[in-house]
Motif scaffolding. Structure first.
Motif, PDB file in Angstrom:
ATOM      1  N   SER A  30      32.188  41.839  25.694  1.00 53.99           N
ATOM      2  CA  SER A  30      31.893  43.265  25.772  1.00 53.99           C
ATOM      3  C   SER A  30      32.272  44.037  24.521  1.00 53.99           C
ATOM      4  N   SER A  31      32.911  43.360  23.567  1.00 53.14           N
ATOM      5  CA  SER A  31      33.295  44.079  22.353  1.00 53.14           C
ATOM      6  C   SER A  31      32.861  43.394  21.059  1.00 53.14           C
ATOM      7  N   PHE A  32      32.832  42.036  21.050  1.00 46.61           N
ATOM      8  CA  PHE A  32      32.408  41.429  19.777  1.00 46.61           C
ATOM      9  C   PHE A  32      31.841  40.016  19.900  1.00 46.61           C
ATOM     10  N   PHE A  33      32.010  39.325  21.036  1.00 47.07           N
ATOM     11  CA  PHE A  33      31.580  37.930  21.141  1.00 47.07           C
ATOM     12  C   PHE A  33      30.075  37.855  21.410  1.00 47.07           C
ATOM     13  N   LEU A  34      29.438  36.818  20.877  1.00 49.77           N
ATOM     14  CA  LEU A  34      27.977  36.723  20.906  1.00 49.77           C
ATOM     15  C   LEU A  34      27.426  36.172  22.210  1.00 49.77           C
ATOM     16  N   ILE A  35      28.140  35.235  22.864  1.00 48.78           N
ATOM     17  CA  ILE A  35      27.616  34.531  24.030  1.00 48.78           C
ATOM     18  C   ILE A  35      28.018  35.265  25.312  1.00 48.78           C
ATOM     19  N   PRO A  36      27.070  35.540  26.228  1.00 44.55           N
ATOM     20  CA  PRO A  36      27.404  36.255  27.459  1.00 44.55           C
ATOM     21  C   PRO A  36      28.251  35.418  28.408  1.00 44.55           C
ATOM     22  N   ALA A  37      29.040  36.089  29.223  1.00 44.69           N
ATOM     23  CA  ALA A  37      29.920  35.399  30.168  1.00 44.69           C
ATOM     24  C   ALA A  37      29.141  34.631  31.227  1.00 44.69           C
ATOM     25  N   ASP A  38      27.888  34.990  31.451  1.00 43.89           N
ATOM     26  CA  ASP A  38      27.063  34.288  32.439  1.00 43.89           C
ATOM     27  C   ASP A  38      26.981  32.793  32.144  1.00 43.89           C
ATOM     28  N   VAL A  39      26.995  32.434  30.868  1.00 43.95           N
ATOM     29  CA  VAL A  39      26.898  31.034  30.453  1.00 43.95           C
ATOM     30  C   VAL A  39      28.049  30.215  31.041  1.00 43.95           C
ATOM     31  N   LEU A  40      29.192  30.827  31.179  1.00 39.04           N
ATOM     32  CA  LEU A  40      30.362  30.184  31.761  1.00 39.04           C
ATOM     33  C   LEU A  40      30.426  30.405  33.270  1.00 39.04           C
ATOM     34  N   PHE A  41      30.053  31.585  33.706  1.00 40.99           N
ATOM     35  CA  PHE A  41      30.158  31.956  35.117  1.00 40.99           C
ATOM     36  C   PHE A  41      29.266  31.088  36.003  1.00 40.99           C
ATOM     37  N   VAL A  42      28.025  30.852  35.614  1.00 42.75           N
ATOM     38  CA  VAL A  42      27.065  30.138  36.466  1.00 42.75           C
ATOM     39  C   VAL A  42      27.531  28.717  36.797  1.00 42.75           C
ATOM     40  N   PRO A  43      27.867  27.866  35.814  1.00 42.17           N
ATOM     41  CA  PRO A  43      28.319  26.522  36.176  1.00 42.17           C
ATOM     42  C   PRO A  43      29.623  26.518  36.965  1.00 42.17           C
ATOM     43  N   MET A  44      30.505  27.477  36.712  1.00 37.75           N
ATOM     44  CA  MET A  44      31.753  27.553  37.474  1.00 37.75           C
ATOM     45  C   MET A  44      31.483  27.898  38.930  1.00 37.75           C
ATOM     46  N   ALA A  45      30.595  28.852  39.174  1.00 36.34           N
ATOM     47  CA  ALA A  45      30.268  29.241  40.550  1.00 36.34           C
ATOM     48  C   ALA A  45      29.515  28.131  41.274  1.00 36.34           C
ATOM     49  N   LEU A  46      28.690  27.389  40.548  1.00 32.33           N
ATOM     50  CA  LEU A  46      27.982  26.258  41.155  1.00 32.33           C
ATOM     51  C   LEU A  46      28.955  25.145  41.538  1.00 32.33           C
ATOM     52  N   ALA A  47      29.951  24.921  40.694  1.00 29.66           N
ATOM     53  CA  ALA A  47      30.915  23.858  40.955  1.00 29.66           C
ATOM     54  C   ALA A  47      31.808  24.188  42.149  1.00 29.66           C
ATOM     55  N   ARG A  48      32.116  25.482  42.320  1.00 25.62           N
ATOM     56  CA  ARG A  48      32.998  25.893  43.430  1.00 25.62           C
ATOM     57  C   ARG A  48      32.410  27.144  44.090  1.00 25.62           C
ATOM     58  N   PRO A  49      31.374  26.974  44.910  1.00 27.38           N
ATOM     59  CA  PRO A  49      30.689  28.124  45.520  1.00 27.38           C
ATOM     60  C   PRO A  49      31.611  29.024  46.344  1.00 27.38           C
ATOM     61  N   ALA A  50      32.627  28.446  46.970  1.00 25.75           N
ATOM     62  CA  ALA A  50      33.534  29.243  47.789  1.00 25.75           C
ATOM     63  C   ALA A  50      34.309  30.263  46.955  1.00 25.75           C
ATOM     64  N   ARG A  51      34.405  30.030  45.662  1.00 20.31           N
ATOM     65  CA  ARG A  51      35.130  30.948  44.773  1.00 20.31           C
ATOM     66  C   ARG A  51      34.189  31.849  43.970  1.00 20.31           C
TER      67      ARG A  51
END
Length: 203
Positions: A30-51
């Motif tokens: 949100s301030s300077f990094f190029l890659i969106p957090a979705d790139v990390l969020f999606v595989p994490m949520a897929l790996a542990r849907p309950a979380r």
């Protein structure tokens, strides 16, 4: 460089402290990094849907905090910090164009579209909001609503449909988010027009 950075960000999802990395990426995106957090969020949520909803909350909170950091950079240190960051990413020209018409209505549009769809990149808009001194309370509320809507919508889809929805998210979600943002903006300006509140755009 971008591809390597993207792959590195995705690899964080498999690390033991992936949730901490999600918070870090959501913040710096949100301030300077190029890659969106979705790139990390999606595989994490897929790996542990309950979380998934917990992860959405973490991503939202730290994305908003990162947005406040971007706002502070634009407000207090535009020349020293914001301008070099924007120039490094090749976004300085786009920023100056947006800055030329950054009235309240235009900024509301940008906060909505960047939060929901990353258009324009959220880091550009958070810095812009600080540079033109948008009210901090209004800024935080818009970030919470737009970013929260995006992450919790992703969490719902991933919990409900799992891996089968991943391709759809990667290929089509941005289009749907753009349409939703456009409808919200059209509704806002339609209400302003009906109310006769004057000028709709600042440029």
């Amino acid at each position: 460089m971008i591809k390597r950075l993207y792959e590195w960000t995705m690899s964080l999802a498999a690390r033991p402290r992936a949730e901490l990395w999600l918070a870090v990426v959501a913040f710096i995106e949100s301030s300077f990094f190029l890659i969106p957090a979705d790139v990390l969020f999606v595989p994490m949520a897929l790996a542990r849907p309950a979380r998934a909803y917990r992860l959405a909350l973490v991503a939202t909170v730290f994305s908003v905090l990162g947005g406040i950091a971007g706002y502070a950079i634009g407000y207090y240190a535009f020349e020293a910090l914001a301008r070099p960051v924007l120039a490094f990413y090749g976004k300085l020209g786009a920023f100056e164009t947006l800055r030329a018409c950054a009235g309240p209505d235009t900024t509301l549009i940008l906060l909505t579209t960047s939060g929901l769809t990353h258009l324009p990149p959220i880091k550009v808009v958070t810095i812009l909001a600080g540079a033109v001194h948008i009210g901090l309370g209004f800024f935080i509320l818009s970030c919470v609503l737009a970013r929260g809507a995006r992450f919790f919508a992703l969490a719902f889809l991933l919990r409900r449909f799992g891996e089968t929805i991943r391709h759809f998210i990667e290929r089509r979600l941005k289009v749907i988010a753009v349409v939703a943002a456009a409808l919200l903006i059209a509704l806002y300006f339609g209400l302003k027009l009906v109310a006769g509140s004057g000028q709709l755009l600042s440029c």
